[in-house]
Structure formats: structure tokens, C-alpha cells
Design a protein around this motif. Structure first.
Motif, PDB file in Angstrom:
ATOM      1  N   GLN A 223     -50.502  14.970  10.983  1.00 27.60           N
ATOM      2  CA  GLN A 223     -51.625  13.894  10.842  1.00 27.60           C
ATOM      3  C   GLN A 223     -52.510  14.582   9.791  1.00 27.60           C
ATOM      4  O   GLN A 223     -52.755  15.704   9.713  1.00 27.60           O
ATOM      5  N   PHE A 224     -52.918  13.667   8.726  1.00 32.30           N
ATOM      6  CA  PHE A 224     -53.767  13.931   7.710  1.00 32.30           C
ATOM      7  C   PHE A 224     -54.988  12.886   7.821  1.00 32.30           C
ATOM      8  O   PHE A 224     -54.657  11.756   7.694  1.00 32.30           O
ATOM      9  N   ASP A 225     -56.129  13.328   7.676  1.00 28.64           N
ATOM     10  CA  ASP A 225     -57.386  12.571   7.588  1.00 28.64           C
ATOM     11  C   ASP A 225     -57.974  12.605   6.303  1.00 28.64           C
ATOM     12  O   ASP A 225     -58.346  13.548   5.727  1.00 28.64           O
ATOM     13  N   PHE A 226     -57.975  11.242   5.628  1.00 28.08           N
ATOM     14  CA  PHE A 226     -58.852  11.176   4.503  1.00 28.08           C
ATOM     15  C   PHE A 226     -59.233   9.424   4.549  1.00 28.08           C
ATOM     16  O   PHE A 226     -58.811   8.799   5.114  1.00 28.08           O
ATOM     17  N   ALA A 227     -60.520   9.442   3.844  1.00 24.49           N
ATOM     18  CA  ALA A 227     -61.112   8.278   3.845  1.00 24.49           C
ATOM     19  C   ALA A 227     -60.468   7.222   2.873  1.00 24.49           C
ATOM     20  O   ALA A 227     -59.615   7.443   2.038  1.00 24.49           O
TER      21      ALA A 227
ATOM     22  N   GLU B  63     -63.821  16.655  -2.038  1.00 22.67           N
ATOM     23  CA  GLU B  63     -62.576  17.663  -2.242  1.00 22.67           C
ATOM     24  C   GLU B  63     -61.789  17.563  -1.092  1.00 22.67           C
ATOM     25  O   GLU B  63     -60.451  17.789  -1.048  1.00 22.67           O
ATOM     26  N   GLN B  64     -62.518  17.935   0.063  1.00 25.72           N
ATOM     27  CA  GLN B  64     -61.757  17.955   1.383  1.00 25.72           C
ATOM     28  C   GLN B  64     -60.698  16.685   1.591  1.00 25.72           C
ATOM     29  O   GLN B  64     -59.615  16.814   1.939  1.00 25.72           O
ATOM     30  N   HIS B  65     -61.229  15.218   1.367  1.00 28.72           N
ATOM     31  CA  HIS B  65     -60.127  14.326   1.483  1.00 28.72           C
ATOM     32  C   HIS B  65     -59.055  14.244   0.199  1.00 28.72           C
ATOM     33  O   HIS B  65     -57.715  13.978   0.457  1.00 28.72           O
ATOM     34  N   ARG B  66     -59.514  14.989  -1.059  1.00 23.73           N
ATOM     35  CA  ARG B  66     -58.158  14.993  -1.974  1.00 23.73           C
ATOM     36  C   ARG B  66     -57.259  16.080  -1.492  1.00 23.73           C
ATOM     37  O   ARG B  66     -56.160  15.791  -1.659  1.00 23.73           O
TER      38      ARG B  66
ATOM     39  N   LEU C 149     -53.440  15.427  -0.869  1.00 29.48           N
ATOM     40  CA  LEU C 149     -52.235  16.231  -1.601  1.00 29.48           C
ATOM     41  C   LEU C 149     -51.245  16.868  -0.437  1.00 29.48           C
ATOM     42  O   LEU C 149     -50.095  16.784  -0.653  1.00 29.48           O
ATOM     43  N   ASP C 150     -52.014  17.217   0.625  1.00 27.28           N
ATOM     44  CA  ASP C 150     -51.032  17.875   1.746  1.00 27.28           C
ATOM     45  C   ASP C 150     -50.224  16.782   2.384  1.00 27.28           C
ATOM     46  O   ASP C 150     -49.083  17.069   2.720  1.00 27.28           O
ATOM     47  N   ALA C 151     -50.656  15.653   2.652  1.00 27.58           N
ATOM     48  CA  ALA C 151     -49.830  14.632   3.233  1.00 27.58           C
ATOM     49  C   ALA C 151     -48.799  14.183   2.144  1.00 27.58           C
ATOM     50  O   ALA C 151     -47.769  14.054   2.734  1.00 27.58           O
ATOM     51  N   VAL C 152     -49.219  14.261   0.762  1.00 29.85           N
ATOM     52  CA  VAL C 152     -47.964  13.923   0.037  1.00 29.85           C
ATOM     53  C   VAL C 152     -46.938  15.113  -0.183  1.00 29.85           C
ATOM     54  O   VAL C 152     -45.705  14.617  -0.096  1.00 29.85           O
ATOM     55  N   ASN C 153     -47.438  16.094   0.006  1.00 30.26           N
ATOM     56  CA  ASN C 153     -46.619  17.266   0.000  1.00 30.26           C
ATOM     57  C   ASN C 153     -45.557  17.201   1.350  1.00 30.26           C
ATOM     58  O   ASN C 153     -44.429  17.669   1.187  1.00 30.26           O
ATOM     59  N   ALA C 154     -46.199  16.902   2.303  1.00 34.19           N
ATOM     60  CA  ALA C 154     -45.430  16.809   3.628  1.00 34.19           C
ATOM     61  C   ALA C 154     -44.523  15.785   3.535  1.00 34.19           C
ATOM     62  O   ALA C 154     -43.252  15.954   4.036  1.00 34.19           O
ATOM     63  N   VAL C 155     -44.555  14.543   2.891  1.00 29.40           N
ATOM     64  CA  VAL C 155     -43.643  13.519   2.601  1.00 29.40           C
ATOM     65  C   VAL C 155     -42.668  14.040   1.634  1.00 29.40           C
ATOM     66  O   VAL C 155     -41.369  13.756   1.894  1.00 29.40           O
TER      67      VAL C 155
ATOM     68  N   ILE D 140     -52.222   9.112 -10.031  1.00 26.37           N
ATOM     69  CA  ILE D 140     -52.182   9.981 -11.286  1.00 26.37           C
ATOM     70  C   ILE D 140     -52.798  11.403 -10.967  1.00 26.37           C
ATOM     71  O   ILE D 140     -52.213  12.396 -11.460  1.00 26.37           O
ATOM     72  N   TRP D 141     -53.679  11.490 -10.131  1.00 31.05           N
ATOM     73  CA  TRP D 141     -54.473  13.036  -9.664  1.00 31.05           C
ATOM     74  C   TRP D 141     -53.215  13.594  -9.001  1.00 31.05           C
ATOM     75  O   TRP D 141     -53.107  14.751  -9.162  1.00 31.05           O
ATOM     76  N   CYS D 142     -52.653  13.003  -8.046  1.00 32.08           N
ATOM     77  CA  CYS D 142     -51.411  13.658  -7.173  1.00 32.08           C
ATOM     78  C   CYS D 142     -50.327  14.141  -8.170  1.00 32.08           C
ATOM     79  O   CYS D 142     -49.835  15.109  -7.984  1.00 32.08           O
ATOM     80  N   LYS D 143     -50.033  13.189  -9.161  1.00 29.90           N
ATOM     81  CA  LYS D 143     -49.079  13.583  -9.953  1.00 29.90           C
ATOM     82  C   LYS D 143     -49.385  14.818 -10.618  1.00 29.90           C
ATOM     83  O   LYS D 143     -48.708  15.762 -11.020  1.00 29.90           O
ATOM     84  N   GLU D 144     -50.618  14.764 -11.134  1.00 30.04           N
ATOM     85  CA  GLU D 144     -51.007  16.049 -12.035  1.00 30.04           C
ATOM     86  C   GLU D 144     -51.110  17.385 -10.888  1.00 30.04           C
ATOM     87  O   GLU D 144     -50.831  18.455 -11.476  1.00 30.04           O
ATOM     88  N   GLN D 145     -51.663  17.151 -10.004  1.00 30.85           N
ATOM     89  CA  GLN D 145     -51.447  18.102  -9.007  1.00 30.85           C
ATOM     90  C   GLN D 145     -50.082  18.972  -8.673  1.00 30.85           C
ATOM     91  O   GLN D 145     -49.727  19.898  -8.453  1.00 30.85           O
ATOM     92  N   LEU D 146     -49.153  17.729  -8.604  1.00 27.95           N
ATOM     93  CA  LEU D 146     -47.887  18.260  -8.074  1.00 27.95           C
ATOM     94  C   LEU D 146     -47.196  18.843  -9.338  1.00 27.95           C
ATOM     95  O   LEU D 146     -46.267  19.637  -9.012  1.00 27.95           O
ATOM     96  N   ARG D 147     -47.501  18.639 -10.583  1.00 28.63           N
ATOM     97  CA  ARG D 147     -46.963  19.109 -11.707  1.00 28.63           C
ATOM     98  C   ARG D 147     -47.716  20.424 -11.779  1.00 28.63           C
ATOM     99  O   ARG D 147     -46.787  21.138 -12.738  1.00 28.63           O
ATOM    100  N   ASN D 148     -48.823  20.768 -11.650  1.00 31.77           N
ATOM    101  CA  ASN D 148     -49.546  21.915 -11.761  1.00 31.77           C
ATOM    102  C   ASN D 148     -49.529  22.673 -10.579  1.00 31.77           C
ATOM    103  O   ASN D 148     -50.789  22.895 -10.254  1.00 31.77           O
TER     104      ASN D 148
END
Length: 128
Positions: free
Chosen positions: A9-13, A42-45, A49-55, A116-124
Motif C-alpha cells: 500500500q502506498f498513499d499519495f494524494a 515531497e512525501q507524496h512524490r 516513486l516507491d509504488a512505481v518501483n514496486a510495480v 516525466i518526473w518518475c521517468k527522470e527519477q528512475l533514470r537517475n
């Protein structure tokens, strides 16, 4: 009794529904990650990202995965970001994939910015 599934479970607005709904993705390159950063905390971002990584891990391990959110319509960027990273495809390809999987899903300027933000984070990734 053993369980054949696990729950994460990941909680974000859901700020995505506040954005401008997009139907034409021909000018997607004009959207940047700054929009998502300006309207989110930041907490929701980090939760996104944690949810994306889990998937992504589920996809890498070929584990059938179901994703649930309250309405199931606008948080689909989570899925698209994971698919985008996993399949190394363009954003329009990921969006089309999500819409094929869930035709009622929609994208806004904020959700594309989050992609786009997720893609940037996953790339770096951060090196610990």
C-alpha cells in the motif's frame, strides 16, 4: 494456509484530477516535471516513486499484479510510469498501453508531468 498474493500500500494524494484533462498527446514534450513538483509534496512524490518501483519489480519478476486506487481513473500514471520504465517505451506508447488496459483511465497535464518526473527519477537512481 499459504497466501498466493501480497499487498503493498502506498498513499499519495490524487492531485492528478485537478489538472487539465488531455486527449491530444501530440505536444506532450511541452510538459515538464516542474508542474508535478510545484503542485505536490515531497512525501507524496516519494510514495508515488516507491509504488512505481514496486510495480517495476513485480513486472521484472513476471508476477501478475493488480493496482487499485479509490476511483481507478486518474492515478493510472503510476501504472504508465512503471510500464514506461519496464518496456523502455515513449510516454505516448505508455499512455496508449494504459488506455488499452483500462479505457476509462485518463491523463491530465499533472499526471503527464508526474510521468516525466518518475521517468527522470528512475533514470537517475540515488546511490546510497
Amino acid at each position: 494456509m499459504s497466501s498466493d498474493y501480497s499487498i503493498s500500500q502506498f498513499d499519495f494524494a490524487d492531485i492528478f484530477t485537478d489538472g487539465e484533462r488531455l486527449t491530444d498527446f501530440s505536444e506532450i514534450e511541452k510538459i515538464t516535471s516542474e508542474l508535478y513538483e510545484s503542485v505536490s509534496v515531497e512525501q507524496h512524490r516519494h510514495a508515488l516513486l516507491d509504488a512505481v518501483n514496486a510495480v517495476v519489480v513485480q513486472l521484472e519478476n513476471q508476477v501478475s499484479t493488480g493496482i487499485f486506487c479509490h476511483r481507478g481513473l486518474a492515478r493510472s500514471p503510476l501504472v504508465a510510469a512503471a510500464l514506461n520504465h519496464f518496456h523502455n517505451e515513449s510516454l505516448p506508447q505508455s499512455i496508449a498501453r494504459v488506455q488499452a488496459l483500462h479505457p476509462r483511465a485518463y491523463f491530465t497535464d499533472i499526471s503527464v508531468s508526474a510521468l516525466i518526473w518518475c521517468k527522470e527519477q528512475l533514470r537517475n537512481p540515488v546511490i546510497a
